[in-house]
Design an enzyme around this catalytic site. Sequence first.
Site, mmCIF file in Angstrom:
data_model
loop_
_atom_site.group_PDB
_atom_site.id
_atom_site.type_symbol
_atom_site.label_atom_id
_atom_site.label_comp_id
_atom_site.label_asym_id
_atom_site.label_seq_id
_atom_site.Cartn_x
_atom_site.Cartn_y
_atom_site.Cartn_z
ATOM 1 N N HIS A 94 0.510 -0.955 -0.334
ATOM 2 C CA HIS A 94 0.069 0.009 0.363
ATOM 3 C C HIS A 94 0.549 1.137 -0.071
ATOM 4 O O HIS A 94 2.350 0.950 0.717
ATOM 5 C CB HIS A 94 -1.111 -0.179 1.006
ATOM 6 C CG HIS A 94 -1.776 -1.226 0.914
ATOM 7 N ND1 HIS A 94 -3.093 -1.715 1.947
ATOM 8 C CD2 HIS A 94 -1.825 -1.772 0.247
ATOM 9 C CE1 HIS A 94 -4.022 -1.932 1.406
ATOM 10 N NE2 HIS A 94 -3.146 -3.277 0.189
ATOM 11 N N GLU A 96 1.235 3.966 1.840
ATOM 12 C CA GLU A 96 0.970 4.338 2.988
ATOM 13 C C GLU A 96 2.273 4.234 4.022
ATOM 14 O O GLU A 96 3.862 4.301 3.976
ATOM 15 C CB GLU A 96 0.048 4.647 4.076
ATOM 16 C CG GLU A 96 -1.177 5.003 3.817
ATOM 17 C CD GLU A 96 -2.578 4.097 2.855
ATOM 18 O OE1 GLU A 96 -3.598 4.410 3.314
ATOM 19 O OE2 GLU A 96 -1.602 3.087 2.277
ATOM 20 N N CYS A 123 -5.922 1.524 5.344
ATOM 21 C CA CYS A 123 -7.114 0.653 5.745
ATOM 22 C C CYS A 123 -5.897 0.347 7.332
ATOM 23 O O CYS A 123 -5.422 0.530 7.638
ATOM 24 C CB CYS A 123 -6.030 -0.323 5.041
ATOM 25 S SG CYS A 123 -5.038 -1.388 5.167
ATOM 26 N N CYS A 126 -1.790 -0.173 7.792
ATOM 27 C CA CYS A 126 -1.761 0.580 7.209
ATOM 28 C C CYS A 126 -1.595 1.448 8.367
ATOM 29 O O CYS A 126 -0.715 2.242 9.173
ATOM 30 C CB CYS A 126 -2.343 1.524 5.858
ATOM 31 S SG CYS A 126 -1.181 0.672 4.592
#
Length: 206
Positions: A94, A96, A123, A126
């Site tokens: 992801h 992040e 999410c 993250c």
Amino acid sequence: MPDKVSTTRVPNGKETGQLFIPIPAHVDTWDEYFLHIAVAASIKSKDPRCPVGAVIVSKNNLVLSTGFNGLARGFHDDEQILQDTDEKLRLICHAEYNAIINAARIGTCPLEGATIYVTKFPCFTCCNALVQAGIHRIYTHDSEFWKDDPVDQDHSRKKRLLHEAHISVIAPFHPDFCPGHQITVPKKPPAREIAQRLVENQSEQA
């Protein structure tokens, strides 16, 4: 509102057409400025469904790291994997997470007290990483949680985590983080209007 707007062309996941992202000629706030940088980071993503960009910024408004969602370094961007949603979600890193890892990779300044600007709401995994990295503030214009979050389908875990870890979430378009109602001070009528009403009331009582 800016007088002039330029556009950035990014893939929209379809074989035909391009998505044009408006970029204002000027922004007044640091939050808008850095969120546009996050949008720019997202154009490097090859995710055909949902490109995401993130930028981590220090307390004195210096960019520390950027990231976008994609497969790990050295992993071939196989089109079949990117088109297979289930397999892609198992393998993709992801935005992040990549921004945090990129900061560690180059040995940048500590992320303690930093803000992350991201084009999609993080999410749960993250969010955990952001807390552990010392990031204290999330800024996004996303209006909903990620529906495919595998460990937090009802989003209760991330909301509890962010609350108990004292993470400031600035998400003005998200129903869970924007104010429930606007608090304002009622405007008072002009003094002349008040005086006129008093005269009218006295006339009616006479």
